[in-house]
Design an enzyme around this catalytic site. Structure first.
Site, PDB file in Angstrom:
ATOM      1  N   HIS A   1      49.015  41.384  32.889  1.00 25.41           N
ATOM      2  CA  HIS A   1      48.986  42.079  34.176  1.00 25.41           C
ATOM      3  C   HIS A   1      49.272  41.139  35.341  1.00 25.41           C
ATOM      4  CE1 HIS A   1      45.157  40.227  35.301  1.00 25.41           C
ATOM      5  NE2 HIS A   1      44.772  40.428  34.052  1.00 25.41           N
TER       6      HIS A   1
ATOM      7  N   GLU B   1      40.955  43.732  27.598  1.00 26.46           N
ATOM      8  CA  GLU B   1      40.548  42.326  27.682  1.00 26.46           C
ATOM      9  C   GLU B   1      39.193  42.090  27.007  1.00 26.46           C
ATOM     10  OE1 GLU B   1      41.391  39.562  27.456  1.00 26.46           O
ATOM     11  OE2 GLU B   1      41.791  38.615  29.391  1.00 26.46           O
TER      12      GLU B   1
END
Length: 200
Positions: free
Chosen positions: A8, A81
């Site tokens: 990201h 994550e």
């Protein structure tokens, strides 16, 4: 099959050096810009579909990179994550130095904080994702975007690296924001074509 695996864009917590983990933070202005630049660089790549972490920073990165393309986007918790449990949101400077040193430099010694995930756990769930996606018959000749996170990207690439090991987990560094890893999968063999490419 060709996979474009992207981390990201930048968030305020990246700037503030806070542990993000499973916290649902958003891209900052620079993060949006990085994703847009990356999208322009990849505009001619014929993505068939996209798999993304359900966290906003990854979903938004995928949306900006795809830039309005009409392709399916599938959130998948297996590429979310790693969770830092009780230490989520804390500034790096306020954490035990040994924790960060082990996490980034001596991964074989890393122990998750209370409520957090071990590296073996994120490796197991990203491996399940990897085996699922790469075995799908309908995807064998397709090009796919995968939007995820620094640690999750490295965990996913443990299925690709020839020198994969817990000691060499980071492969030299944390992937940069909007860094792209390009992998070709052919006849059950994965080849890393490009590692941590940035287009900005």
């Amino acid at each position: 099959m060709k996979l474009y695996i992207i981390r990201h864009g930048e968030t305020q917590w990246n700037v503030q050096r806070r542990l993000q983990g499973a916290s649902d933070t958003e891209l900052n202005e620079k993060g949006v810009a990085l994703a847009k630049v990356t999208g322009k660089a990849l505009m001619d790549v014929p993505f068939y579909c996209c798999f993304t972490s359900p966290l906003k920073r990854a979903r938004e990165t995928a949306r900006l990179v795809l830039n309005g393309r009409e392709i399916p986007v599938y959130p998948d918790e297996r590429i979310q994550e790693i969770s830092f449990g009780d230490w989520e949101g804390r500034e790096s400077a306020l954490l035990p130095p040994s924790m960060l040193d082990n996490f980034f430099h001596h991964t074989e010694r890393y122990q998750a904080p209370e409520g957090g995930e071990e590296l073996s756990q994120i490796c197991a769930r990203t491996k399940a994702f990897w085996e699922d996606i790469t075995s799908r018959e309908e995807l064998q000749d397709k090009t796919i975007l995968i939007a995820s996170h620094g640690c999750a990207v490295r965990a996913l690439l443990q299925n690709v690296y020839e020198d994969a090991s817990v000691e060499n987990f980071w492969h030299g560094k944390v992937p940069p924001n909007c860094g792209v890893n390009i992998v070709e999968v052919r006849e059950n063999k994965a080849i890393l074509l490009e590692e941590d490419v940035v287009y900005y």
